[in-house]
Design an enzyme around this catalytic site. Structure first.
Site, PDB file in Angstrom:
ATOM      1  N   CYS A  21       2.116  -2.420  15.634  1.00 31.26           N
ATOM      2  CA  CYS A  21       2.023  -2.105  14.207  1.00 31.26           C
ATOM      3  C   CYS A  21       1.271  -3.199  13.439  1.00 31.26           C
ATOM      4  O   CYS A  21       1.561  -4.382  13.587  1.00 31.26           O
ATOM      5  CB  CYS A  21       3.420  -1.934  13.616  1.00 31.26           C
ATOM      6  SG  CYS A  21       3.392  -1.530  11.862  1.00 31.26           S
ATOM      7  N   CYS A  27       3.491   8.517   1.194  1.00 31.96           N
ATOM      8  CA  CYS A  27       4.083   7.554   2.123  1.00 31.96           C
ATOM      9  C   CYS A  27       4.208   6.225   1.382  1.00 31.96           C
ATOM     10  O   CYS A  27       3.204   5.629   1.003  1.00 31.96           O
ATOM     11  CB  CYS A  27       3.152   7.440   3.327  1.00 31.96           C
ATOM     12  SG  CYS A  27       3.721   6.271   4.550  1.00 31.96           S
ATOM     13  N   CYS A  69       6.680  -6.922   6.936  1.00 31.41           N
ATOM     14  CA  CYS A  69       7.816  -6.434   7.715  1.00 31.41           C
ATOM     15  C   CYS A  69       8.232  -7.522   8.689  1.00 31.41           C
ATOM     16  O   CYS A  69       7.386  -8.242   9.219  1.00 31.41           O
ATOM     17  CB  CYS A  69       7.438  -5.165   8.485  1.00 31.41           C
ATOM     18  SG  CYS A  69       8.846  -4.377   9.303  1.00 31.41           S
ATOM     19  N   CYS A  82       7.167  -5.126  15.506  1.00 26.66           N
ATOM     20  CA  CYS A  82       6.824  -4.128  16.522  1.00 26.66           C
ATOM     21  C   CYS A  82       5.390  -4.425  16.973  1.00 26.66           C
ATOM     22  O   CYS A  82       4.497  -4.640  16.142  1.00 26.66           O
ATOM     23  CB  CYS A  82       6.922  -2.713  15.954  1.00 26.66           C
ATOM     24  SG  CYS A  82       8.594  -2.311  15.407  1.00 26.66           S
ATOM     25  N   SER A 114      12.258   5.709  14.739  1.00 23.74           N
ATOM     26  CA  SER A 114      11.095   5.302  15.530  1.00 23.74           C
ATOM     27  C   SER A 114      11.561   4.888  16.917  1.00 23.74           C
ATOM     28  O   SER A 114      12.034   3.775  17.111  1.00 23.74           O
ATOM     29  CB  SER A 114      10.391   4.133  14.835  1.00 23.74           C
ATOM     30  OG  SER A 114       9.847   4.572  13.616  1.00 23.74           O
ATOM     31  N   SER A 139      12.470   6.527   7.329  1.00 22.28           N
ATOM     32  CA  SER A 139      12.160   6.232   8.727  1.00 22.28           C
ATOM     33  C   SER A 139      12.639   4.831   9.063  1.00 22.28           C
ATOM     34  O   SER A 139      12.369   3.882   8.330  1.00 22.28           O
ATOM     35  CB  SER A 139      10.642   6.333   8.937  1.00 22.28           C
ATOM     36  OG  SER A 139      10.309   6.000  10.269  1.00 22.28           O
ATOM     37  N   GLU A 188      10.733  -2.185   6.729  1.00 23.77           N
ATOM     38  CA  GLU A 188      11.855  -1.478   7.332  1.00 23.77           C
ATOM     39  C   GLU A 188      12.848  -1.163   6.199  1.00 23.77           C
ATOM     40  O   GLU A 188      13.548  -2.057   5.710  1.00 23.77           O
ATOM     41  CB  GLU A 188      12.511  -2.359   8.417  1.00 23.77           C
ATOM     42  CG  GLU A 188      13.863  -1.857   8.905  1.00 23.77           C
ATOM     43  CD  GLU A 188      13.888  -0.374   9.303  1.00 23.77           C
ATOM     44  OE1 GLU A 188      13.041   0.066  10.089  1.00 23.77           O
ATOM     45  OE2 GLU A 188      14.773   0.348   8.794  1.00 23.77           O
ATOM     46  N   CYS A 213      -0.791   5.855  10.054  1.00 23.23           N
ATOM     47  CA  CYS A 213       0.461   5.192  10.446  1.00 23.23           C
ATOM     48  C   CYS A 213       0.181   3.863  11.113  1.00 23.23           C
ATOM     49  O   CYS A 213      -0.635   3.783  12.031  1.00 23.23           O
ATOM     50  CB  CYS A 213       1.230   6.029  11.462  1.00 23.23           C
ATOM     51  SG  CYS A 213       1.566   7.691  10.953  1.00 23.23           S
ATOM     52  N   GLU A 273       0.813  -1.215   0.000  1.00 23.29           N
ATOM     53  CA  GLU A 273       0.000   0.000   0.000  1.00 23.29           C
ATOM     54  C   GLU A 273       0.849   1.269   0.000  1.00 23.29           C
ATOM     55  O   GLU A 273       1.954   1.298   0.540  1.00 23.29           O
ATOM     56  CB  GLU A 273      -0.938  -0.012   1.218  1.00 23.29           C
ATOM     57  CG  GLU A 273      -1.923  -1.177   1.139  1.00 23.29           C
ATOM     58  CD  GLU A 273      -2.960  -1.184   2.245  1.00 23.29           C
ATOM     59  OE1 GLU A 273      -4.102  -1.555   1.948  1.00 23.29           O
ATOM     60  OE2 GLU A 273      -2.655  -0.833   3.397  1.00 23.29           O
TER      61      GLU A 273
HETATM   62  N1  SAH Z   1       9.909   0.477   9.748  1.00 23.31           N
HETATM   63  C1  SAH Z   1      10.057   1.893   9.704  1.00 23.31           C
HETATM   64  C2  SAH Z   1       9.045   2.636   8.852  1.00 23.31           C
HETATM   65  C3  SAH Z   1       7.591   2.249   8.877  1.00 23.31           C
HETATM   66  S1  SAH Z   1       6.472   2.748  10.128  1.00 23.31           S
HETATM   67  C4  SAH Z   1      10.058   2.444  11.110  1.00 23.31           C
HETATM   68  O1  SAH Z   1       9.841   1.697  12.042  1.00 23.31           O
HETATM   69  O2  SAH Z   1      10.328   3.624  11.273  1.00 23.31           O
HETATM   70  C5  SAH Z   1       6.200   4.446  10.161  1.00 23.31           C
HETATM   71  C6  SAH Z   1       5.871   4.936  11.582  1.00 23.31           C
HETATM   72  O3  SAH Z   1       4.551   4.553  12.044  1.00 23.31           O
HETATM   73  C7  SAH Z   1       6.844   4.363  12.587  1.00 23.31           C
HETATM   74  O4  SAH Z   1       7.280   5.352  13.463  1.00 23.31           O
HETATM   75  C8  SAH Z   1       5.980   3.348  13.289  1.00 23.31           C
HETATM   76  O5  SAH Z   1       6.491   3.022  14.534  1.00 23.31           O
HETATM   77  C9  SAH Z   1       4.652   4.046  13.358  1.00 23.31           C
HETATM   78  N2  SAH Z   1       3.548   3.154  13.682  1.00 23.31           N
HETATM   79  C10 SAH Z   1       3.489   1.815  13.503  1.00 23.31           C
HETATM   80  N3  SAH Z   1       2.317   1.331  13.925  1.00 23.31           N
HETATM   81  C11 SAH Z   1       1.600   2.375  14.389  1.00 23.31           C
HETATM   82  C12 SAH Z   1       0.278   2.495  14.919  1.00 23.31           C
HETATM   83  N4  SAH Z   1      -0.528   1.455  15.044  1.00 23.31           N
HETATM   84  N5  SAH Z   1      -0.140   3.733  15.279  1.00 23.31           N
HETATM   85  C13 SAH Z   1       0.660   4.799  15.107  1.00 23.31           C
HETATM   86  N6  SAH Z   1       1.918   4.743  14.582  1.00 23.31           N
HETATM   87  C14 SAH Z   1       2.378   3.540  14.239  1.00 23.31           C
END
Ligand code: SAH
Length: 373
Positions: free
Chosen positions: A123, A109, A116, A120, A223, A201, A170, A344, A96
């Protein structure tokens, strides 16, 4: 490697490798610039329409090369104007891409991997598991297709002013393809995005941050999400490999590196009762003291099956207040596109997870090893 009879996909090739491709065929290297302009600046994908190339060369391109676009399989528009597209990259997988219009800018974005591997816990993409890296072509195609779709919707070609690698995946675990794609996005003859308009990011792949520092002049977002290792270990499992002290040291090296930076953005998702107290904020401020930084607070975006909740607005405001009192520029990200699951952490697409969970960490180890070579 191309097999006999198979066409080369030129969509994701930056200038130098494209020039080498032409040279290998006895053509002048400046053909690369011409082709890049046609494809990326003008949006023309039919070789026969590239009128400043000789007929013979156009024929040769048609015979030996192709531009392999993912298929657009879905487009949604949020009530707030945010748009999300689903792109089928192969028989099993859909990724997406999201466009977020604001008053004076439009941010695209984009995704860097199919799923991934980082897992995390807050996420949605992590739930999908990991299948594979996107190719440079598939990364650049997201920008090409989004721009095309926006212009079909009547928006100007310049509607996309910024690109952020904050979609699925990532980016630093797909180093080579991401760097190739970013080179193309930043090439003046292609898209011409400036270094302040391209943000990568990362969850903190330390050795790859060092490599990025040498390879490319882009903005960096990290992050962070927690001010101490015990909590960050739980939220971002990669922290067990690269704990906060190492991550902060890498951030300092990045700021002082080949391309000096004014600041790094730290992303911090606000999880109700987990990482959002005033004490967390004070410890975060201490961690960032002396480091030129901005903080981006992201109210948690829920998705089906999650056990986390979003911090209430007053809690977010109090947290931001503590940081601001310490002189840290803090911005609370407005949630956009929540109604179409484009916010996000909500991007999921459809991923056929080929790896079992237990293998994910091995993959990360392997990928990190490759990064350091
Ligand atoms: N893997 C990379 C980029 C993708 S995520 C990274 O971790 O930076 C982009 C941002 O959205 C990251 O800061 C991530 O932690 C955040 N994110 C992930 N899940 C989320 C959620 N459910 N609500 C809000 N932000 C979230």
């Amino acid at each position: 490697m191309t097999h006999a009879g198979e066409k080369t996909d030129l969509l994701g090739l930056p200038r130098e490798p494209l020039a080498a491709w032409f040279e290998a065929r006895g053509e002048k290297p400046f053909r690369a610039r011409q082709l890049i302009k046609w494809i990326h600046a003008r949006g023309v994908t039919d070789f026969s329409q590239m009128t400043d190339l000789s007929k013979a060369l156009r024929g040769r391109l048609a015979a030996e090369a192709e531009l392999r676009f993912p298929r657009l399989v879905g487009g949604q528009v949020s009530a707030d104007g945010t748009r999300k597209w689903a792109l089928r990259v192969d028989a099993d997988n859909v990724v997406e891409t999201v466009f977020i219009p604001e008053e004076r800018r439009g941010t695209l974005c984009i995704s860097s991997q199919v799923g991934c591997a980082l897992d995390c816990t807050f996420c949605a993409t992590a739930r999908q598991g990991f299948n594979r890296n996107l190719t440079a072509s598939e990364i650049v195609a997201q920008v090409w297709l989004a721009r095309n779709a926006l212009s079909e919707a009547g928006l100007p070609r310049e509607a996309i002013t910024n690109v952020v690698l904050m979609g699925m995946g990532e980016p630093l675990l797909n180093f080579r393809n991401v760097v190739a794609a970013l080179r193309l996005l930043m090439d003046d003859d292609a898209y011409g995005f400036g270094k302040r308009r391209v943000t990568l990011s990362t969850a903190g792949v330390v050795p790859a941050m060092d490599r990025l520092r040498e390879a490319l002049d882009v903005s960096l977002a990290v992050s962070l999400h927690a001010p101490d290792d015990a909590l960050r270990d739980r939220l971002v499992p990669l922290n067990r490999k690269y704990p906060i002290a190492e991550l902060m040291a890498a951030c300092r090296r990045f700021l002082e590196g080949k391309h000096r930076k004014h600041s790094i953005t730290f992303e911090y998702v606000m999880l109700d009762g987990i990482n959002d107290s005033e004490s967390h904020a004070r410890r975060l401020a201490r961690l960032l003291a002396g480091l030129p930084s901005k903080v981006n607070l992201i109210p948690f975006n829920p998705f089906p099956g999650t056990r986390y909740r979003r911090s209430p607005d007053p809690v977010v405001a109090r947290f931001a207040g503590v940081l601001q009192d310490k002189g840290i520029l803090t911005i609370t990200r407005r949630t956009r596109g929540g109604d179409i699951a484009a916010a996000c952490g909500q991007l999921a697409g459809h991923v056929r997870d080929r790896a079992r969970r237990a293998q994910h960490f091995v993959r990360i180890e392997e990928a990190c090893h490759v990064q350091t070579l």
